[in-house]
Write a protein that holds these residues in place. Structure first.
Motif, PDB file in Angstrom:
ATOM      1  N   ILE A   1      -8.780   0.535   6.604  1.00  0.00           N
ATOM      2  CA  ILE A   1      -8.803  -0.911   6.387  1.00  0.00           C
ATOM      3  C   ILE A   1      -9.085  -1.641   7.691  1.00  0.00           C
ATOM      4  CG2 ILE A   1      -7.432  -2.916   5.727  1.00  0.00           C
ATOM      5  CD1 ILE A   1      -8.333  -1.207   3.382  1.00  0.00           C
TER       6      ILE A   1
ATOM      7  N   VAL B   1     -11.094  -7.431   2.759  1.00  0.00           N
ATOM      8  CA  VAL B   1     -11.354  -5.985   2.785  1.00  0.00           C
ATOM      9  C   VAL B   1     -10.237  -5.239   2.064  1.00  0.00           C
ATOM     10  CG1 VAL B   1     -11.510  -3.959   4.294  1.00  0.00           C
ATOM     11  CG2 VAL B   1     -12.776  -6.041   4.860  1.00  0.00           C
ATOM     12  N   PHE B   2      -8.999  -5.664   2.276  1.00  0.00           N
ATOM     13  CA  PHE B   2      -7.871  -5.014   1.608  1.00  0.00           C
ATOM     14  C   PHE B   2      -7.995  -5.138   0.091  1.00  0.00           C
ATOM     15  CE2 PHE B   2      -3.606  -5.230  -0.250  1.00  0.00           C
ATOM     16  CZ  PHE B   2      -3.087  -4.001   0.163  1.00  0.00           C
TER      17      PHE B   2
ATOM     18  N   TYR C   1      -5.129   5.323   5.493  1.00  0.00           N
ATOM     19  CA  TYR C   1      -5.586   4.156   4.732  1.00  0.00           C
ATOM     20  C   TYR C   1      -5.615   2.911   5.616  1.00  0.00           C
ATOM     21  CZ  TYR C   1      -5.756   0.569   1.103  1.00  0.00           C
ATOM     22  OH  TYR C   1      -6.113  -0.507   0.332  1.00  0.00           O
TER      23      TYR C   1
ATOM     24  N   SER D   1     -12.478  -3.804   8.331  1.00  0.00           N
ATOM     25  CA  SER D   1     -12.298  -5.217   8.675  1.00  0.00           C
ATOM     26  C   SER D   1     -13.047  -5.558   9.956  1.00  0.00           C
ATOM     27  CB  SER D   1     -10.809  -5.532   8.843  1.00  0.00           C
ATOM     28  OG  SER D   1     -10.109  -5.331   7.626  1.00  0.00           O
TER      29      SER D   1
ATOM     30  N   SER E   1       0.824  -1.207   0.000  1.00  0.00           N
ATOM     31  CA  SER E   1       0.000   0.000   0.000  1.00  0.00           C
ATOM     32  C   SER E   1       0.858   1.256   0.000  1.00  0.00           C
ATOM     33  CB  SER E   1      -0.940   0.003   1.208  1.00  0.00           C
ATOM     34  OG  SER E   1      -1.825  -1.088   1.139  1.00  0.00           O
TER      35      SER E   1
ATOM     36  N   ASN F   1     -10.500  -2.840  -1.424  1.00  0.00           N
ATOM     37  CA  ASN F   1     -10.142  -1.423  -1.365  1.00  0.00           C
ATOM     38  C   ASN F   1      -8.797  -1.131  -2.015  1.00  0.00           C
ATOM     39  OD1 ASN F   1     -12.163   0.187   0.613  1.00  0.00           O
ATOM     40  ND2 ASN F   1     -11.990  -1.942   1.276  1.00  0.00           N
ATOM     41  N   GLN F   2      -8.398  -1.985  -2.966  1.00  0.00           N
ATOM     42  CA  GLN F   2      -7.144  -1.779  -3.675  1.00  0.00           C
ATOM     43  C   GLN F   2      -7.331  -1.326  -5.120  1.00  0.00           C
ATOM     44  OE1 GLN F   2      -3.361  -2.273  -3.411  1.00  0.00           O
ATOM     45  NE2 GLN F   2      -4.209  -1.253  -1.626  1.00  0.00           N
TER      46      GLN F   2
END
Length: 482
Positions: free
Chosen positions: A412, A446-447, A408, A416, A380, A450-451
Motif C-alpha cells: 500500500i 489506494v487502500f 500488505y 501510494s 486490514s 486494494n480492499q
C-alpha cells in the motif's frame, strides 16, 4: 523472484531487529507488546519524524487562459521536454516520434489565420441547424477562413464525452442548463477554453419566460462567463399557422416560416473575430501543447510504473519474511521501517525524486503514521486474520498474520508513492518535499482500491505460501491465534 538484500539500510534495520530480539531473549523478559502497543510505537515515531522535518505544502491552482505567442511557445517547449524524457526511458517505443510529429505540426500553425469554431452541447439542442445557418448567413461574408465543426452529443455517454478541439466553442443548450451542462461549462472555462453559451429555441418560450430563462443563465454562470457571452437565439424557429379571415365570413390558413434570430450571436462572433482572432489561435496552441504533454506524461508514468511494481513486490516479501521470522512483535517496526525507507529511495529514483536518508525516513514514517490515523492498520489486520482462519495450513504458521500484514502495508505504501509521484509535474518538482494532504488522500484511495476481498484473498494466499515454505520444523510453528 530473487530478493536483493544487499542494501545497507535493510541490512542495518533487519540486523538490529534480530540483535534486539536476542538481547530480549537473554534477559528472559516476560513482557511482550501487543498489536496496540506496536501501532502506538509506529505513530509516535512517525509523529516525531514529521514534527522534526515537516515540509511546506504545495499549492495547486487551476490553469489560467493564456493568449500570447510567448505562452504558446513555452507550452510547446514544456511538451518537448516531456517527450524527450519519455524517449530516454522508453527507447524502443514509437510513441515519442508520434508525439514529436504532433508538436511539429502545432509549431507550424502558430501564425495561421483561419479560425476553428466548435459547436457542442447535448442531444437535440439544434447544433446542426445552427451550423447551417451560420455557414450560409455569416461565415461566408468574412474574407478569413472560418470552419465550424459539430461534436457528438454530450452526456449521451458519460465516459465518452466529446473533446473540444476548436479555438472558440459555442455551447448550445435548449433552455435553462442542467447540472451536467454547468459542470462541463465550468471545466471548459477553467481550462482556458473560450466559450459562448448559446441558448437556442428562444421562439418556444413566451416573452416573459424568455427574460426569466436568460436571467437564470446569467446568474448561474456568474464568475464563469460574462453576460455578453450568454446569448439567446432561434436558429431554426418553428413554422406557425396563420389564419386569415375573409369578408364572407370564411378563413384561409397558411404555414408561415419564421426567420432565424441570430443577430445577437453573429454580432458577438464578429466582435470576437476582430479583437481576439490571433489570441484564440495562441490559446488553442497552449491547450493542445498541454494535451500532448499530458499524453507523454501518461505514457512515461506507465513505463515507470512497470519498473516500480516489481520493486514493491520485492520489498513486500522482504517485509513479510523479516516480520515472520521475528518472534518479538515490538521489534517488527525496526525491520519494516528500514524496508519502507529503502522503498522510498528506490521508487523516488525511478521518478527522478532523489531523497536523502533522513528525507526517506520521514516519508516512510509519515506513511505509517497516516495508516494508523486513518484506521487502516486495524481494519486490514482484522481482515487478513479472518482470511487466514479459512486456511488451517497457513494459519498455524507462526507470525503469519504479522508477516502478511507487513507485506500488505508495504505494498500500500509503495502504490501510494507511485500514485503520488505520477500526479506531480515532470519539471520543477520539489525534491524530497511532500504535500501531506495530497499524500493522505492518495493513501486512502489506494487502500480502498486494494480492499476488494478477491484481491486480498489472492494476496494472502500468495504471501502465506511463501511464508509457509520458511517453516522448517515444529519448533517454528505456533498458532497465530495465541
Amino acid at each position: 523472484m530473487t530478493l536483493n538484500l544487499r542494501r545497507p539500510i535493510l541490512i542495518g534495520g533487519i540486523g538490529l531487529s534480530a540483535a534486539l530480539w536476542l538481547l530480549e531473549t537473554l534477559q528472559h523478559s516476560g513482557s511482550e507488546m501487543g498489536e496496540t502497543a506496536l501501532i502506538g510505537l509506529a505513530a509516535a515515531g512517525a509523529g516525531y519524524w514529521w514534527w522534526k522535518q515537516q515540509s511546506p505544502k504545495l499549492e495547486l491552482a487551476l490553469p489560467q487562459p493564456l493568449a500570447n505567442r510567448e505562452a504558446a511557445e513555452k507550452a510547446i517547449a514544456a511538451s518537448e521536454t516531456a517527450i524527450k524524457l519519455l524517449a530516454s526511458e522508453a527507447q524502443n517505443s514509437a510513441d515519442p516520434a508520434n508525439l514529436t510529429a504532433k508538436l511539429d505540426r502545432l509549431r507550424t500553425e502558430l501564425d495561421r489565420q483561419d479560425l476553428r469554431i466548435t459547436v457542442t452541447g447535448g442531444k437535440a439542442v439544434g447544433k446542426t441547424a445552427l451550423i447551417q445557418v451560420l455557414n450560409s448567413n455569416w461565415a461566408s461574408q468574412h474574407q478569413q477562413k472560418l470552419s465550424l465543426q459539430e461534436t457528438a452529443p454530450l452526456f449521451a455517454n458519460t465516459n465518452a464525452d466529446a473533446k473540444i478541439n476548436g479555438d472558440l466553442a459555442l455551447f448550445v443548450t435548449a433552455g435553462d442548463i442542467t447540472d451536467s451542462e454547468f459542470q462541463t461549462l465550468s471545466q471548459l472555462a477553467s481550462a482556458g477554453q473560450r466559450v459562448l453559451l448559446v441558448w437556442n429555441k428562444l421562439d418556444q418560450y413566451l416573452p416573459e419566460q424568455q427574460s426569466q430563462v436568460l436571467h437564470s443563465l446569467q446568474q448561474k454562470m456568474q464568475g464563469i462567463l460574462g453576460t455578453e457571452d450568454i446569448i439567446a437565439i432561434a436558429a431554426s424557429p418553428n413554422s406557425i399557422k396563420v389564419r386569415q379571415h375573409q369578408a364572407d365570413g370564411t378563413f384561409k390558413e397558411r404555414i408561415e416560416n419564421q426567420v432565424s434570430q441570430l443577430d445577437a450571436l453573429t454580432e458577438r462572433l464578429t466582435k470576437i473575430l476582430t479583437e481576439e482572432r490571433q489570441q484564440l489561435v495562441w490559446a488553442s496552441a497552449v491547450r493542445e501543447a498541454a494535451s500532448i504533454k499530458l499524453e507523454a506524461k501518461t505514457l512515461l508514468n506507465a513505463v515507470r510504473r512497470d519498473r516500480g511494481i516489481p520493486i514493491i513486490e520485492q520489498y513486500q516479501y522482504i517485509a513479510a519474511a523479516a516480520v515472520f521470522t521475528n518472534p518479538v512483535p515490538a521489534l517488527d517496526l525496526l525491520a519494516t521501517t528500514a524496508i519502507s525507507t529503502q522503498l522510498v529511495i528506490d521508487l523516488g529514483a525511478i521518478y527522478q525524486q532523489k531523497f536523502s536518508l533522513d528525507q526517506a525516513k520521514t516519508v516512510a514514517a509519515t506513511l505509517a503514521n497516516q495508516m494508523f490515523k486513518l484506521g487502516l492498520v486495524e481494519l486490514s489486520t482484522q481482515t487478513i486474520t479472518g482470511l487466514l482462519k479459512s486456511n488451517a495450513v497457513t494459519y498455524v504458521a507462526g507470525g503469519a498474520v504479522q508477516g502478511i500484514s507487513a507485506a500488505y502495508f508495504t505494498r500500500i505504501a509503495g502504490l501510494s508513492l507511485i500514485e503520488y509521484f505520477q500526479s506531480q509535474e515532470l519539471e520543477n518538482a520539489p525534491k524530497g518535499i511532500f504535500n501531506l494532504d495530497q499524500l493522505t488522500k492518495t493513501l486512502q484511495a489506494v487502500f480502498t482500491q486494494n480492499q476488494q476481498v478477491s484481491f486480498l484473498q489472492s494476496f494472502v494466499n500468495q504471501v502465506a505460501s511463501r511464508l509457509s515454505s520458511q517453516v522448517s520444523g515444529p519448533e517454528t510453528v505456533k498458532s497465530a491465534a495465541n
